[in-house]
Design an enzyme around this catalytic site. Sequence first.
Site, PDB file in Angstrom:
ATOM      1  N   SER A  72       7.557 -13.302  -1.106  1.00 30.41           N
ATOM      2  CA  SER A  72       6.214 -13.633  -0.607  1.00 30.41           C
ATOM      3  C   SER A  72       6.166 -15.124  -0.312  1.00 30.41           C
ATOM      4  O   SER A  72       6.866 -15.911  -0.962  1.00 30.41           O
ATOM      5  CB  SER A  72       5.158 -13.302  -1.666  1.00 30.41           C
ATOM      6  N   TYR A  81       2.392 -13.804 -10.437  1.00 25.76           N
ATOM      7  CA  TYR A  81       2.905 -13.314  -9.148  1.00 25.76           C
ATOM      8  C   TYR A  81       3.777 -14.376  -8.478  1.00 25.76           C
ATOM      9  O   TYR A  81       4.888 -14.088  -8.017  1.00 25.76           O
ATOM     10  CB  TYR A  81       1.727 -12.936  -8.253  1.00 25.76           C
TER      11      TYR A  81
END
Length: 247
Positions: A136, A149
């Site tokens: 990401s 995350y």
Amino acid sequence: NGKVALVTGAVRGIGLGISAWLIAEGWQVVLADIDRKRGAKVARALGSSAWFVGMDVAQESQVAMGVAEVLGQFGRLDALVCNAAVADPRNPPLAELKLSHWNQVLGVNLTGPLLLAKHCSAYLQAHRGAMVNIASTRAHQSEPNSEAYAASKGGLLGLTHALAISLGPDVRVNAVSPGWIDARSPSERQQAPLSAQNHVQHPAGRVGSVEDVAALVAWLLSDRAGFVTGQEFIVDGGMTRKMIYLD
Ligand code: NAD
């Protein structure tokens, strides 16, 4: 093309987009997901080139059993796409962040790809295969309250180059880092369309689609990417290259 790909987190969103794209390119695709109920339905809808295997990627025994099932069914494995994740980047504010939340996010997003690589590596090496990890842009930039995350995706980039060195020259390992991808179903998108502003702020003029990610993954798995390994590829419509000055 007669080759077999294992895609994790494949029954919705980006993983489903990657699976459908690979099937269209002639791959046999094994969809792996923790959501067994939806898995059977989605695989049926995708047709005879799709096959579902249930697993929690954070549990080594389930990964080992799932990979053994794939080998039993197809006798080979040519590609691995680690896409499954706790995909919601938000965690509670730091002072309230429970270690159990942190461990769960790291377990699925980072330990999962390690376990898949461990149990698939011999088969991938046998066929000079390839692996792609879905990271990401949050590996590089953050909103408040996204520690678990962001750390999991940053760790995944490190895991990617470590695996590329350990498994080369037989297996190439790369990472794709999506930015904002509208991975919702067509009906969800119709019900709540994104504002024009959200599209226009991207240098590419729009929010991304699952196909934007899938096309790059398919290329990285192909022999055309034979000299590409250990790298990260950002698919974000240019957002991480844009400077913002409000005055
Ligand atoms: P999603 O939540 O729609 O899909 C994730 C899938 O993973 C689900 O089918 C879920 O059941 C499965 N899954 C979750 N935990 C699992 C586990 N323990 N074992 C097996 N399967 C499990 O997410 P998405 O938006 O399609 O994202 C896919 C990937 O792309 C993720 O790695 C996410 O971090 C990454 N990503 C997404 C975006 C985005 O904008 N959508 C942006 C950057 C990165």
